[in-house]
Design a protein around this motif. Structure first.
Motif: not given
Length: 246
Positions: A125-133, A227-246
């Motif tokens: 199976x797979x988990x996909x994201x937009x390329x920049x994210x 998924x746990x790692x991706x959720x953690x990565x998306x909520x641990x960005x300094x300033x409250x942003x998300x690394x997974x935003x696009x």
């Protein structure tokens, strides 16, 4: 002479690309036991568009100029297909197989067809994201030391291959989360994914993280860990942003 040599080089390149798709499809199906099928073909067509050209800088007079663009279109019946060459069509997804004779026949008769993986069941199976994210997410996961398996990249999306899971398990996993990045897509049973070295309307499909050379069957991480790692990565960005935003 130069034109003849250029044409010969293009023909050799196309021949190698066709052989590479056949070889890849056989490897996926026979060596790795991943069910595959050929996707919709790409055709090229010309499209007339109208642009505006400035005739004089001072007067700023404009005139229409016509140019002809060549663009890929899908072989499926939908004239407005938004994912040309990136989905199953004739045969349908249920035809996916690991039978070597069928796979060889498909890519012998349709050597330019993309290689489509039928996800789920016993297949990856797979988990996909937009390329920049996806690029940012992989950097964040690498920083934690997390082990990943193969990662498929297109110009528009990156897909992290994971061990098979069913929709019930995915639902339970997502329900337990306070929030999940909206940029994530999940490819499980009944879904599909293009595999390298396919070419779709969006461009070349490639390995961002290739399977280990010589591996009998690529190792795949558990979907929950990813998924746990991706959720953690998306909520641990300094300033409250998300690394997974696009």
């Amino acid at each position: 002479m130069r034109e003849i040599l250029g044409r010969r080089r293009r023909l050799r390149f196309r021949s190698r690309a066709r052989t590479a798709r056949l070889d890849a499809a056989v490897t996926f199906a026979v060596e790795w036991n991943w069910p595959v099928l050929p996707g919709a073909d790409l055709r090229t067509t010309t499209r007339a568009t109208t642009g505006l050209r400035t005739l004089a800088r001072a007067a700023a007079n404009l005139m229409a100029a016509t140019r002809t663009d060549v663009e890929p279109v899908c072989s499926c019946p939908d004239p407005d297909c938004v994912v040309p060459g990136a989905h199953p069509y004739d045969p349908g997804l249920l035809a996916a197989t690991t039978d070597e004779r069928m796979v060889r026949w498909w890519w012998t008769t349709r050597p330019d067809a993309p290689v489509v993986l039928a996800t789920g069941g016993g297949a990856p199976c797979a988990v996909s994201l937009p390329a920049p994210a996806g690029a940012r997410a992989l950097a964040a996961l690498d920083a934690t030391g997390m082990r990943l398996g193969p990662v498929v990249a297109t110009p528009t999306r990156w897909s992290i291959l994971v061990a098979p899971y069913d929709l019930e398990r995915l639902g339970e996993l997502l329900y337990a989360k306070d929030s999940v990045p909206s940029s994530l897509r999940f490819h499980s049973e009944g879904g599909y994914l293009l595999l390298p070295p396919s070419v779709a309307g969006s461009g070349q499909v490639r390995w961002e993280r290739a399977p280990l050379a010589g591996s009998a069957r690529p190792w795949l991480p558990d979907v929950e860990a990813v998924v746990d790692a991706l959720v953690e990565a998306s909520t641990s960005t300094p300033g409250g942003g998300s690394r997974l935003a696009y």
